[in-house]
Write a protein that holds these residues in place. Structure first.
Motif, short mmCIF file in Angstrom:
data_model
loop_
_atom_site.label_atom_id
_atom_site.label_comp_id
_atom_site.label_asym_id
_atom_site.label_seq_id
_atom_site.Cartn_x
_atom_site.Cartn_y
_atom_site.Cartn_z
N SER A 158 0.84 -1.20 0.00
CA SER A 158 0.00 0.00 0.00
C SER A 158 0.87 1.25 0.00
O SER A 158 0.61 2.20 -0.74
N GLY A 159 1.89 1.24 0.86
CA GLY A 159 2.79 2.38 0.92
C GLY A 159 3.60 2.57 -0.35
O GLY A 159 3.94 3.69 -0.72
N TRP A 160 3.91 1.48 -1.02
CA TRP A 160 4.68 1.56 -2.25
C TRP A 160 3.84 2.13 -3.40
O TRP A 160 4.29 3.00 -4.13
N PHE A 161 2.59 1.65 -3.54
CA PHE A 161 1.75 2.08 -4.65
C PHE A 161 1.07 3.42 -4.39
O PHE A 161 1.05 4.29 -5.25
N VAL A 162 0.48 3.56 -3.21
CA VAL A 162 -0.22 4.80 -2.84
C VAL A 162 0.16 5.11 -1.39
O VAL A 162 -0.47 4.61 -0.46
N PRO A 163 1.20 5.90 -1.19
CA PRO A 163 1.72 6.12 0.16
C PRO A 163 0.69 6.48 1.23
O PRO A 163 0.76 5.96 2.34
N PRO A 164 -0.30 7.34 0.94
CA PRO A 164 -1.26 7.66 2.01
C PRO A 164 -2.07 6.45 2.50
O PRO A 164 -2.56 6.46 3.63
N LEU A 165 -2.19 5.39 1.68
CA LEU A 165 -2.95 4.21 2.11
C LEU A 165 -2.24 3.43 3.21
O LEU A 165 -2.86 2.68 3.95
N ALA A 166 -0.92 3.59 3.33
CA ALA A 166 -0.17 2.86 4.35
C ALA A 166 -0.58 3.29 5.75
O ALA A 166 -0.54 2.49 6.68
N VAL A 167 -1.00 4.53 5.91
CA VAL A 167 -1.35 5.04 7.24
C VAL A 167 -2.58 4.32 7.80
O VAL A 167 -2.50 3.72 8.88
N PRO A 168 -3.73 4.32 7.12
CA PRO A 168 -4.86 3.59 7.70
C PRO A 168 -4.65 2.08 7.72
O PRO A 168 -5.21 1.39 8.57
N ALA A 169 -3.82 1.56 6.82
CA ALA A 169 -3.57 0.12 6.79
C ALA A 169 -2.85 -0.35 8.05
O ALA A 169 -2.92 -1.54 8.40
N LEU A 170 -2.18 0.54 8.77
CA LEU A 170 -1.54 0.17 10.03
C LEU A 170 -2.57 -0.37 11.03
O LEU A 170 -2.28 -1.27 11.80
#
Length: 196
Positions: free
Chosen positions: A167-179
């Motif tokens: 998620s962070g690699w493709f769309v960095p802002p998605l890594a935050v909620p994915a935590l």
């Protein structure tokens, strides 16, 4: 009967599942904000996991409870966070040695990466079982044993970490909620282990 339990019984299964999903995403944002202190990520995950356990049990919980749990977990958790960064630096050095062509470097690099992944899983499992009266050293020792004894659960957590990385690699802002989803996966794995 509490109002939260009555409300939970009136919701459809779809609405309840969507509410859990939304709570995970919100918790991921809280974890990311609390992790800005660089060495505070274990305390942030511990507070997030405890928040998700409360919500799954239909007990209250919100930002104030998360913040109180974070402060309590940070007392010893910052040492765990510093040790995690030290381990990351050591593995980075191993990988650089492997890339430089030092004899035995690829083996040392591979062992270092596997050990780092195992340490991440154990750390997440420890955070998922954290309570305010728990000591991090005891939590990590137990989580290390569960990481080895429950490979299926450990691989589920590795999968969650992989999703966050992608998620962070493709769309960095998605890594935050994915935590928050990773914290929820760790909580679910710990609950599954506890019931087996």
């Amino acid at each position: 009967m509490t109002e939260a339990r009555v409300k939970a019984r009136r919701e459809s299964p779809f609405a309840e599942r969507f509410a859990v999903f939304a709570e995970c995403l919100l918790t991921g944002v809280w974890i990311a904000v609390a992790s800005l202190g660089v060495v505070t990520y274990p305390a942030a995950f511990a507070a997030g996991a405890r928040h998700l356990r409360r919500r799954a049990a239909h007990r209250g919980g919100g930002w104030r409870e998360f913040a109180a749990d974070f402060r309590a977990a940070a007392r010893g958790g910052w040492l765990v966070g510093a040790a995690g960064w030290a381990a990351l630096v050591a593995v980075w050095v191993d990988v650089q040695a492997a890339r430089a062509g030092i004899p035995g470097g690829p083996l040392v690099g591979a062992v270092g990466l596997i050990a780092l992944i195992g340490a991440c899983v154990a750390g997440l499992r420890a955070a998922a079982s954290w309570t305010p009266d728990a000591r991090w050293r005891v939590l990590l020792a137990g989580a290390g044993r569960r990481t080895v004894r429950d490979p299926a659960g450990s691989f589920l957590i590795v999968g969650g970490l992989f999703v966050v990385a992608c998620s962070g690699w493709f769309v960095p802002p998605l890594a935050v909620p994915a935590l928050g989803a990773v914290a929820a996966a760790a909580v679910a794995v710990e609950e599954r282990y506890r019931h087996h």
